[in-house]
Design an enzyme around this catalytic site. Structure first.
Site, PDB file in Angstrom:
ATOM      1  N   LYS A 145       6.263 -12.734  17.032  1.00  0.00           N
ATOM      2  CA  LYS A 145       7.734 -11.837  16.578  1.00  0.00           C
ATOM      3  C   LYS A 145       8.206 -12.410  17.525  1.00  0.00           C
ATOM      4  CE  LYS A 145       8.600  -6.978  17.636  1.00  0.00           C
ATOM      5  NZ  LYS A 145       8.384  -6.040  17.897  1.00  0.00           N
TER       6      LYS A 145
ATOM      7  N   SER B 108       9.410  -2.518  14.791  1.00  0.00           N
ATOM      8  CA  SER B 108       9.971  -3.316  14.939  1.00  0.00           C
ATOM      9  C   SER B 108       9.951  -4.620  14.805  1.00  0.00           C
ATOM     10  CB  SER B 108      10.743  -3.188  16.016  1.00  0.00           C
ATOM     11  OG  SER B 108       9.885  -3.411  16.773  1.00  0.00           O
TER      12      SER B 108
ATOM     13  N   SER C 187       5.420   0.187  16.531  1.00  0.00           N
ATOM     14  CA  SER C 187       6.269  -1.692  15.609  1.00  0.00           C
ATOM     15  C   SER C 187       5.190  -1.920  15.337  1.00  0.00           C
ATOM     16  CB  SER C 187       6.799  -2.407  16.832  1.00  0.00           C
ATOM     17  OG  SER C 187       7.786  -1.634  16.517  1.00  0.00           O
TER      18      SER C 187
END
Ligand code: GLN
Length: 478
Positions: A77, A154, A178
């Site tokens: 990420k 996210s 997330s």
């Protein structure tokens, strides 16, 4: 599908040319990215260099015997620092920032022979549940099953890429859901560990008391393997737990006979899509067939007060964390003129997105003298009550179950109509285990209208093994 273990074996005995394989995978990433925007950066040079090194090591049969991820493609990420690779946390304010160091988890996966293929797209600093709150100039990732819909957030890029790319495991991050929520929207496994299990060193902070790095994989085996590599004590993170490591892979084949699962009553019924419920129920039946015992349990606080508690804590911590982005130390700069305050304001107003600004205002307000007791400190008290309620439930149950998301992946045109509060509600199932620091797992359990649906499993602190045990029993039964 070929398991990662078989793949690694083939790399070790030279059956797979790892340079060729990595080259193909990078080309595949580029192709996928044209339509789906899962990667903010493809780290082609790093990936091919690592592959060449591995190829030499394989040829010389040097240093490869015990490598747990030899030649395996891993994405990170974009909030996770990778040395010399642009790391932005999805924000314009960090564009062009190239860390001089690797995050702890990156160090670990590199040591085990993994190949870092790129940085996955996300809501700016993790602020969102649909990956639509990307920073200025970033592209929104799309659902792998329907590109007019969200892939969740996210860690949206991580989940989408895990579904679409032929072979790869992803490092995601969760503050309030997330990892599991995008995993549910993209039909993959997402494992978020106990707070403190995985070092946060080198993770760009959102909310320090809740941020956790975890794994995402097409199979539960992939997710467990990556978790084995990244978990463990790190003296550079003061909240890292200094305890013995568990071997998560040993739970993959363990029977679930006699395990007790609690079905969270408040997580079914009003406000939850019929489709979500209908697909979670066969998953529960599957566990019962395997010998687990399911029973309903009422948990009052998580669903009722989870959202309010989470957003109070998350915004308060985020607002202080973002203070360091002032155009002096990292990333974006503006023409140096006026007073420091004017400069600081210009840098921040031009480079933060709307949601980041909203959270700075909300969080600053909640921490102000005079309001602190009423908001931030009250949220901390509810957090303790919530942990107590969960702890009581875990005296009786090995794991708790709910749908991961209360809705199917929505269309972008519908997300645009949401108010910020409605947007926040997407996390209703996932925020509370995060507030309480509990490990949780998304298990893909079905499809409705060609869209994936996930089941959320929550376990007591440090009981990730039970989640893997239950998740793999459902996976086997499919
Ligand atoms: N959607 C939640 C939020 O907006 C959680 C995000 C996360 O876990 N990073 O804060």
């Amino acid at each position: 599908m070929e398991s990662v273990h078989d793949f690694i074996k083939k790399v070790k005995n030279g059956e797979i040319d790892i340079v060729e394989h990595t080259y193909k995978l990078i080309e595949e990433c580029k192709e996928i990215n044209k339509e789906y925007n899962y990667l903010n950066t493809i780290s082609e040079e790093l990936a091919l260099n690592s592959a060449s090194e591995i190829k030499i090591q394989v040829k010389q049969n040097k240093n490869i015997k015990n490598k747990k991820l030899l030649g395996v493609a891993v994405s990170a990420k974009d909030a996770i620092c990778v040395r010399d690779v642009e790391t932005t946390a999805g924000s314009k304010i960090l564009q062009s920032y190239r860390p001089l160091f690797d995050a702890f988890v990156i160090q670990r996966v590199k040591e085990e022979g993994a190949i870092i293929i790129g940085k996955t797209s996300q809501d700016e600093f993790g602020f969102g549940g649909f990956s639509v709150n990307v920073g200025k100039g970033f592209k929104i990732p799309k659902n792998p099953f329907d590109s007019e819909r969200s892939c969740g957030g996210s860690s949206g890029g991580a989940a989408g890429l895990t579904q679409k790319l032929s072979s790869h495991i992803a490092l995601g991050e969760s503050t309030g859901g997330s990892i599991v929520e995008p995993a549910s929207f993209c039909g993959v496994y997402g494992l978020c560990p106990t707070y403190g299990r995985v070092s946060r060193y080198g993770l760009i902070d959102f909310s320090n008391s809740m941020d956790k790095i975890g794994s995402m994989g097409k199979t539960i085996e992939d997710a467990a393997l990556l978790m084995n590599v990244i978990s463990g004590y790190d003296k550079k993170d003061s909240t890292s737990l200094n305890i013995k490591n568990d071997d998560y892979e040993k739970y993959l084949k363990k029977s679930v006979k006699g395990m007790k699962i609690g079905i969270i009553k408040e997580a079914f019924g009003a406000g939850v899509d019929r489709e979500a419920e209908n697909n979670v129920c066969p998953g529960i039946e599957e566990l019962e067939e395997e010998g687990a015992k399911a029973e309903e349990i009422s948990l009052e606080l998580p669903i009722k007060y989870g959202i309010a508690t989470y957003y109070m804590i998350a915004a308060s911590e985020a607002s202080t964390n973002l203070a360091k982005f002032c155009g002096m130390r990292y990333g974006a700069v503006e023409k140096l003129e006026g007073s420091f305050n004017e400069y600081f304001t210009k840098v921040r107003s031009n480079n933060f997105g709307d949601e980041a600004k909203r959270r700075i205002m909300l969080g600053t307000f909640a921490r102000m003298a005079g309001y602190r007791d009423a908001f931030y400190l009250k949220a901390m008290k509810v957090r303790t009550l919530m942990i107590n309620e969960y702890k009581k439930a875990f005296k009786k149950f090995d794991a708790l179950i709910s749908p991961t998301a209360s809705i199917l992946p929505p269309k972008f045109e519908d997300i645009e109509k949401l108010t910020p509060l409605q947007h926040y509600m997407i996390d209703i199932m996932t925020v509370s285990p995060n507030v309480a620091g509990l490990p949780h797992l998304n298990v893909p359990v079905g499809f409705e209208k060609n869209l994936p649906i996930g089941m959320l499993l929550i376990a007591d602190h440090l009981q990730e093994g039970k989640l893997i045990q239950l998740g793999s029993a459902i996976e086997k039964g499919k």
